[in-house]
Design a protein around this motif. Structure first.
Motif, PDB file in Angstrom:
ATOM      1  N   GLY A   1       0.826  -1.191   0.000  1.00 10.65           N
ATOM      2  CA  GLY A   1       0.000   0.000   0.000  1.00 10.65           C
ATOM      3  C   GLY A   1       0.865   1.246   0.000  1.00 10.65           C
ATOM      4  N   LEU A   2       0.282   2.343  -0.471  1.00  4.32           N
ATOM      5  CA  LEU A   2       1.009   3.612  -0.560  1.00  4.32           C
ATOM      6  C   LEU A   2       0.001   4.743  -0.393  1.00  4.32           C
ATOM      7  N   MET A   3       0.178   5.578   0.626  1.00  5.12           N
ATOM      8  CA  MET A   3      -0.729   6.703   0.856  1.00  5.12           C
ATOM      9  C   MET A   3      -0.318   7.886  -0.019  1.00  5.12           C
ATOM     10  N   VAL A   4      -1.255   8.372  -0.822  1.00  7.43           N
ATOM     11  CA  VAL A   4      -1.007   9.524  -1.692  1.00  7.43           C
ATOM     12  C   VAL A   4      -2.213  10.441  -1.610  1.00  7.43           C
ATOM     13  N   ASN A   5      -2.014  11.656  -1.162  1.00  7.58           N
ATOM     14  CA  ASN A   5      -3.100  12.640  -1.046  1.00  7.58           C
ATOM     15  C   ASN A   5      -4.292  12.099  -0.262  1.00  7.58           C
ATOM     16  N   GLY A   6      -4.001  11.376   0.809  1.00 12.64           N
ATOM     17  CA  GLY A   6      -5.061  10.865   1.669  1.00 12.64           C
ATOM     18  C   GLY A   6      -5.729   9.598   1.193  1.00 12.64           C
ATOM     19  N   LEU A   7      -5.321   9.061   0.056  1.00 12.73           N
ATOM     20  CA  LEU A   7      -5.889   7.817  -0.466  1.00 12.73           C
ATOM     21  C   LEU A   7      -4.872   6.696  -0.330  1.00 12.73           C
ATOM     22  N   GLU A   8      -5.325   5.546   0.139  1.00 14.87           N
ATOM     23  CA  GLU A   8      -4.443   4.397   0.161  1.00 14.87           C
ATOM     24  C   GLU A   8      -4.486   3.724  -1.207  1.00 14.87           C
ATOM     25  N   ARG A   9      -3.358   3.706  -1.878  1.00 14.71           N
ATOM     26  CA  ARG A   9      -3.237   3.102  -3.196  1.00 14.71           C
ATOM     27  C   ARG A   9      -2.477   1.788  -3.074  1.00 14.71           C
ATOM     28  N   HIS A  10      -2.613   0.934  -4.080  1.00 15.44           N
ATOM     29  CA  HIS A  10      -1.933  -0.362  -4.055  1.00 15.44           C
ATOM     30  C   HIS A  10      -1.293  -0.654  -5.404  1.00 15.44           C
ATOM     31  N   TYR A  11      -0.328  -1.553  -5.368  1.00 14.07           N
ATOM     32  CA  TYR A  11       0.327  -1.981  -6.595  1.00 14.07           C
ATOM     33  C   TYR A  11       0.864  -3.389  -6.407  1.00 14.07           C
ATOM     34  N   LEU A  12       0.859  -4.125  -7.487  1.00 11.77           N
ATOM     35  CA  LEU A  12       1.419  -5.477  -7.527  1.00 11.77           C
ATOM     36  C   LEU A  12       2.864  -5.353  -7.991  1.00 11.77           C
ATOM     37  N   LEU A  13       3.776  -5.935  -7.225  1.00 14.19           N
ATOM     38  CA  LEU A  13       5.205  -5.783  -7.499  1.00 14.19           C
ATOM     39  C   LEU A  13       5.815  -7.126  -7.854  1.00 14.19           C
ATOM     40  N   HIS A  14       6.501  -7.174  -8.991  1.00 15.55           N
ATOM     41  CA  HIS A  14       7.204  -8.401  -9.386  1.00 15.55           C
ATOM     42  C   HIS A  14       8.687  -8.096  -9.563  1.00 15.55           C
ATOM     43  N   LEU A  15       9.492  -8.674  -8.666  1.00 10.75           N
ATOM     44  CA  LEU A  15      10.943  -8.596  -8.790  1.00 10.75           C
ATOM     45  C   LEU A  15      11.431  -9.788  -9.593  1.00 10.75           C
ATOM     46  N   PRO A  16      12.440  -9.613 -10.432  1.00  7.54           N
ATOM     47  CA  PRO A  16      12.899 -10.736 -11.256  1.00  7.54           C
ATOM     48  C   PRO A  16      13.365 -11.900 -10.390  1.00  7.54           C
ATOM     49  N   ALA A  17      13.084 -13.104 -10.842  1.00  4.42           N
ATOM     50  CA  ALA A  17      13.432 -14.314 -10.099  1.00  4.42           C
ATOM     51  C   ALA A  17      14.917 -14.327  -9.769  1.00  4.42           C
ATOM     52  N   GLY A  18      15.242 -14.686  -8.526  1.00  2.71           N
ATOM     53  CA  GLY A  18      16.639 -14.741  -8.117  1.00  2.71           C
ATOM     54  C   GLY A  18      17.276 -13.400  -7.885  1.00  2.71           C
ATOM     55  N   TRP A  19      16.456 -12.343  -7.828  1.00  8.01           N
ATOM     56  CA  TRP A  19      16.986 -10.997  -7.657  1.00  8.01           C
ATOM     57  C   TRP A  19      17.743 -10.865  -6.351  1.00  8.01           C
ATOM     58  N   GLN A  20      18.859 -10.170  -6.387  1.00 10.49           N
ATOM     59  CA  GLN A  20      19.630  -9.837  -5.196  1.00 10.49           C
ATOM     60  C   GLN A  20      20.023  -8.368  -5.252  1.00 10.49           C
ATOM     61  N   ALA A  21      20.008  -7.729  -4.100  1.00 17.90           N
ATOM     62  CA  ALA A  21      20.285  -6.287  -4.049  1.00 17.90           C
ATOM     63  C   ALA A  21      21.661  -5.945  -4.594  1.00 17.90           C
ATOM     64  N   SER A  22      22.579  -6.905  -4.514  1.00 15.95           N
ATOM     65  CA  SER A  22      23.941  -6.642  -4.969  1.00 15.95           C
ATOM     66  C   SER A  22      24.104  -6.774  -6.484  1.00 15.95           C
ATOM     67  N   ALA A  23      23.014  -7.120  -7.178  1.00 18.14           N
ATOM     68  CA  ALA A  23      23.118  -7.389  -8.614  1.00 18.14           C
ATOM     69  C   ALA A  23      23.244  -6.137  -9.460  1.00 18.14           C
ATOM     70  N   GLY A  24      23.046  -4.964  -8.868  1.00 18.10           N
ATOM     71  CA  GLY A  24      23.153  -3.729  -9.635  1.00 18.10           C
ATOM     72  C   GLY A  24      21.785  -3.147  -9.961  1.00 18.10           C
ATOM     73  N   ALA A  25      21.793  -1.977 -10.565  1.00 14.82           N
ATOM     74  CA  ALA A  25      20.559  -1.262 -10.856  1.00 14.82           C
ATOM     75  C   ALA A  25      19.727  -1.988 -11.906  1.00 14.82           C
ATOM     76  N   LEU A  26      18.399  -1.939 -11.712  1.00 16.37           N
ATOM     77  CA  LEU A  26      17.475  -2.647 -12.589  1.00 16.37           C
ATOM     78  C   LEU A  26      16.526  -1.670 -13.271  1.00 16.37           C
ATOM     79  N   PRO A  27      16.188  -1.913 -14.542  1.00 17.58           N
ATOM     80  CA  PRO A  27      15.128  -1.128 -15.179  1.00 17.58           C
ATOM     81  C   PRO A  27      13.793  -1.367 -14.477  1.00 17.58           C
ATOM     82  N   LEU A  28      12.882  -0.428 -14.623  1.00 18.08           N
ATOM     83  CA  LEU A  28      11.539  -0.517 -14.053  1.00 18.08           C
ATOM     84  C   LEU A  28      10.522  -0.338 -15.166  1.00 18.08           C
ATOM     85  N   VAL A  29       9.594  -1.298 -15.281  1.00 19.18           N
ATOM     86  CA  VAL A  29       8.505  -1.206 -16.259  1.00 19.18           C
ATOM     87  C   VAL A  29       7.188  -1.112 -15.490  1.00 19.18           C
TER      88      VAL A  29
END
Length: 320
Positions: free
Chosen positions: A41-69
Motif C-alpha cells: 500500500g502507498l498513501m497519496v493525497n489521503g488515499l491508500e493506493r496499491h500496486y502489484l510488485l514483481h521482482l525478477p526471479a533470483g533478484w539480489q540487491a547486490s546485482a546492480g541497478a534494474l530497469p523498471l517497467v
C-alpha cells in the motif's frame, strides 16, 4: 496477424472486460497477493493506493541497478489480471527488470471498477479528481528508495485508459520516463457532449514512443470520433494519426518516416527517426485489431512476437 486466445482460466473474461469499454464493464474482484507477489500500500493525497510488485526471479540487491517497467490496466481492469494478460512478469525474470502493476481507484462505485484520471477519461477517477499523476510519481520514488531502480531506465506502458494515463504522465514528467508504449489509447478527447476538449500538453523534452493500436477498435477509434459502443453521448477521442504527429513534433523528428507491412497486409509498422536526443516515434497498426491487448504481433518476415516482448525490445533501446 494478431494471435489471440485465452490466457489462463480467466482469459476470456479478461478479454471481454477490456473490450466492453473504458469504465463501463465489471470485472471480478482480484486479490493480487494470492499468487505470491507483494501487494504493498502507498498513501497519496489521503488515499491508500496499491500496486502489484514483481521482482525478477533470483533478484539480489547486490546485482546492480534494474530497469523498471510500469504497466497500467485499462478501465474496469485490475493489477493481477493485467499481469496475467500482458505476460510482463515472466519476461521480467528473463530480462532482469522490475515489473509493477499499479491499481486505479473506484471511489463511490459498487461493484468496484478501477479507472485512471487521464484528464477526459475515465469514470469515477475523473469525477473524483483523483491525482493519478501524483500516485505514479510517488510510486516511482518509493520503488527507487526501496530497490536499486535505474532512474535512467523507467518505462511506462498501459492499455486503453491506462495508455491514456501513460501519455499524460510522460508529457507532464518527461524527465522521469525513458520511453512509453501506449496500447489502444489516445492523447485527448472530450468526456461527453458539451464538454471541453482536453489533450496532453507538449512535453519540454523528447520521449521515445511506441504506439500500438487496432484499426477496428470500436471504443478508442483509430481514426478518431465518437464511439458507438461507449454509451456516453458526445465522448470523442482524437485519432492515432493525431497522436503520431503530436509526438513526432514533440520529439523533433524528421518529416520522413519508414513504413513496413507484413505479407498479408495485416500489420503496418511506421517509424519516425532523426529525432532529438535519440528519441523515436513508432506505430504498430493492426488492420484487424479490436480494442484489446494483442497477445502477439506478426513482424515482417512472418515471425510472431509477444506484445510484451516487442515493447521490452523497444524500451531496451532507450534510456534517459
Amino acid at each position: 496477424m494478431i494471435i489471440g486466445g485465452a490466457l489462463g482460466r480467466w482469459g476470456r473474461w479478461i478479454a471481454f472486460a477490456f473490450l466492453v469499454a473504458i469504465g463501463l464493464a465489471t470485472m471480478a474482484d482480484a486479490h493480487p497477493a494470492d499468487e505470491g507477489d507483494p501487494w504493498p500500500g502507498l498513501m497519496v493525497n489521503g488515499l491508500e493506493r496499491h500496486y502489484l510488485l514483481h521482482l525478477p526471479a533470483g533478484w539480489q540487491a547486490s546485482a546492480g541497478a534494474l530497469p523498471l517497467v510500469i504497466v497500467l490496466h485499462g478501465a474496469a481492469g485490475d493489477a493481477r489480471s493485467t499481469a496475467d494478460m500482458t505476460g510482463f512478469s515472466p519476461l521480467a525474470d528473463r530480462g532482469r527488470f522490475i515489473a509493477v502493476y499499479p491499481e486505479g481507484t473506484s471511489i463511490g462505485v459498487d461493484p468496484p471498477r478501477q479507472t485512471w484520471n487521464a484528464g477526459f477519461c475515465c469514470g469515477a477517477a475523473v469525477r473524483n479528481h483523483v491525482d493519478d499523476l501524483a500516485f505514479l510519481g510517488a510510486l516511482i520514488d518509493r520503488l527507487a528508495a526501496e530497490y536499486p531502480v535505474d532512474r535512467r531506465r523507467i518505462y511506462l506502458t498501459g492499455l486503453s485508459n491506462g495508455a491514456m494515463l501513460a501519455y499524460r504522465f510522460a508529457a507532464q514528467f518527461p524527465e522521469k520516463i525513458a520511453a512509453i508504449a501506449p496500447v489502444a489509447g489516445t492523447i485527448g478527447g472530450t468526456a461527453g457532449a458539451d464538454q471541453p476538449p482536453i489533450s496532453i500538453a507538449r512535453p519540454d523534452r523528447p520521449v521515445p514512443v511506441l504506439i500500438i493500436h487496432g484499426m477496428l477498435d470500436g471504443y478508442v477509434l483509430y481514426r478518431g470520433g465518437v464511439s458507438p459502443n461507449i454509451g456516453i453521448p458526445g465522448r470523442f477521442n482524437v485519432s492515432v494519426d493525431d497522436a503520431v504527429r503530436f509526438w513526432a513534433a514533440a520529439d523533433g523528428c524528421g518529416a520522413r518516416s519508414t513504413r513496413d507491412v507484413t505479407s498479408d497486409g495485416r500489420v503496418i509498422f511506421q517509424a519516425y527517426g532523426d529525432c532529438r536526443d535519440r528519441a523515436e516515434v513508432r506505430l504498430v497498426a493492426l488492420a484487424l485489431g479490436p480494442h484489446e491487448w494483442p497477445v502477439a504481433i506478426e513482424r515482417p518476415g512472418g515471425r510472431t512476437e509477444p506484445t510484451a516482448a516487442l515493447i521490452w525490445r523497444f524500451f531496451k533501446q532507450h534510456q534517459r
